[in-house]
Enzyme design. Sequence first.
Site, PDB file in Angstrom:
ATOM      1  N   GLN A  67    -110.629 -75.288   0.392  1.00 54.39           N
ATOM      2  CA  GLN A  67    -110.107 -74.015  -0.084  1.00 54.39           C
ATOM      3  C   GLN A  67    -108.618 -73.949   0.238  1.00 54.39           C
ATOM      4  O   GLN A  67    -108.150 -74.589   1.179  1.00 54.39           O
ATOM      5  CB  GLN A  67    -110.822 -72.849   0.597  1.00 54.39           C
ATOM      6  CG  GLN A  67    -112.289 -72.746   0.255  1.00 54.39           C
ATOM      7  CD  GLN A  67    -112.948 -71.606   0.998  1.00 54.39           C
ATOM      8  OE1 GLN A  67    -113.191 -70.543   0.445  1.00 54.39           O
ATOM      9  NE2 GLN A  67    -113.239 -71.809   2.265  1.00 54.39           N
ATOM     10  N   LYS A 107    -104.333 -75.992   2.686  1.00 55.16           N
ATOM     11  CA  LYS A 107    -105.578 -76.520   2.123  1.00 55.16           C
ATOM     12  C   LYS A 107    -106.501 -76.896   3.274  1.00 55.16           C
ATOM     13  O   LYS A 107    -106.183 -77.775   4.086  1.00 55.16           O
ATOM     14  CB  LYS A 107    -105.278 -77.744   1.254  1.00 55.16           C
ATOM     15  CG  LYS A 107    -106.473 -78.323   0.524  1.00 55.16           C
ATOM     16  CD  LYS A 107    -106.029 -79.468  -0.377  1.00 55.16           C
ATOM     17  CE  LYS A 107    -107.198 -80.095  -1.130  1.00 55.16           C
ATOM     18  NZ  LYS A 107    -106.753 -81.204  -2.002  1.00 55.16           N
ATOM     19  N   ASP A 167    -106.961 -87.398 -10.876  1.00 58.10           N
ATOM     20  CA  ASP A 167    -107.652 -86.117 -11.073  1.00 58.10           C
ATOM     21  C   ASP A 167    -106.689 -85.032 -11.575  1.00 58.10           C
ATOM     22  O   ASP A 167    -106.584 -83.963 -10.988  1.00 58.10           O
ATOM     23  CB  ASP A 167    -108.300 -85.682  -9.753  1.00 58.10           C
ATOM     24  CG  ASP A 167    -109.343 -84.592  -9.950  1.00 58.10           C
ATOM     25  OD1 ASP A 167    -109.855 -84.459 -11.078  1.00 58.10           O
ATOM     26  OD2 ASP A 167    -109.653 -83.877  -8.978  1.00 58.10           O
TER      27      ASP A 167
END
Length: 544
Positions: free
Chosen positions: A182, A197, A329
């Site tokens: 998160q 993070k 990604d």
Amino acid sequence: MFSLRQILTKSIRNLDLLTNTNVKAVRIHYKHYIRAILISSFTGFVAYDGVLNEFTYCGACKRFLRSLKTAGLISIDYLLLSELDPNYQSKLKIVHQRSANRLLEACLLNGGLYIKVGQGFAAINHILPEEYTSTLSNLQDKCLPTSQADIQKVFIKDFGRKPEELFKEFDYKPVAAASIAQVFKAKLENGQEVAVKVQYNDLQKRFVSDLTTIIVLHDIIELFFKDYNFGWMLRDVRNNLVQELNFVNEAKNAERCAKDLRIFNFVYVPKVYWTHTTQRVLTLEWIDGYKMHDLQSIKNMRLQIKDVDRKLFQLFSEQIFNSGFVHADPHASNILVRKSSKTGKAELVLLDHGLYEELPAAVRKPLCEFWEATVLKDEHRMFKSARQLGINDYMKFAEVLFQHPIRTHGGRIPTKLNADDIEYMQKIAKQNFDLIMSTLKEMPRNMLFVIRNLNTIRAIGRMHGDVVDRPRVMACYAQRCIYKKYNSLQGFFFWLFRRLYFEYSLLCFTLKRSCLNMYFYTLYKLGRAPKSATTILKDLTGAS
């Protein structure tokens, strides 16, 4: 008086009765004993797992059973469909949507790696039905947040202090929830705003077991659906996924990415604050911007979507064809768009640098040559370059990279689309899945994440309406990387000739595709082809 025989017979009967009674009693005793052992063992396992592992293995079993249930329900839904049913297509769409909803719910409840796998499925919107890709795209932003206590556990173990003791300010409300962590907004002691993070507290323990579970589930699905074949891919990228758990590695990747892309004035990578970074906590410079899928906000900044997409394709072309350090990604939530204070145009901010792949020069060079040869229709060089990459079917490889058939059906354009023509085009579209699977297995393993990169940015381009010709932009960059280093006058003229011929071929390629699109659209308007032909044609010739 009883005879001796009668006495013996009666005694034997009594003995048999007593024996049978004892046997039954023993059996009942053993049943209770075994049941007690099982209950005690299960209770002991749960207690042990709870005290020492915080129910890690119990949670893994629960996620496995939930996944198995979801896979079973989805399989049953599809097995009950019949292609002979006149309402097959409408029922199929309903099943697609119901299955996608089940898959989304399972991924959200399981969390972690399950979400990352779901995000990967959402990116292949040229293969999976729209119901799946549109539903699973929610996984890019919609993840279940963890508790404040779990966040504090991570900080106390890694820093020896709670977040509010380490930062001047720390907001426990997450601004984003991803598959493995998160993101929270905080302030350093000097007032600098940062993005923190924080990895999920139990992720390190559950990651390997979840990965094994997902691979086993893929193997089970393959037993029932022979065309489904993703398990081998997960096994091959297992080590890369494990590396993503180390945020120190991610921080190093971010700094290297920033160094590689400093040639562009439209790319920015947030600064890393090493004093507030560990393997499970990553602190970066806070950046305001809008995600790639927020088209209205981008337009409100008076930025051109075409400019955004062109820059997107250029920066990843640089990684794939030149630097060789490829972001694996780059989905829409990992790229922010903001207006540059220097140029007033779009600036792209790259986030989430946990998953990268190294492409050595031995792979980059033939890849560039193959991309150029494909545009030039030079099949001899296509064959030669593909062989250098270990790929036998060069035409399939070209269709995977460019994501549309390179050769046309029968070498001609029919004057009218009949049922056979439509059926053939639909067959080609459906065969993309098998084509990709067979070709991926032949590729060097470090090419797998390159294909993931290409699929992801292609999905962004399609989401934006395909306003930029992605194959052309990337082909230009590949060609530039081949001939950018010339050491003689002869080499310069050779480069110039190839460059001019290359641009001419690209122009013809684009013109031919545009004419083909216009031709089929005209046939549809004249009533000589169904409307579905224009959609199928876009998938076959215009997927960029």
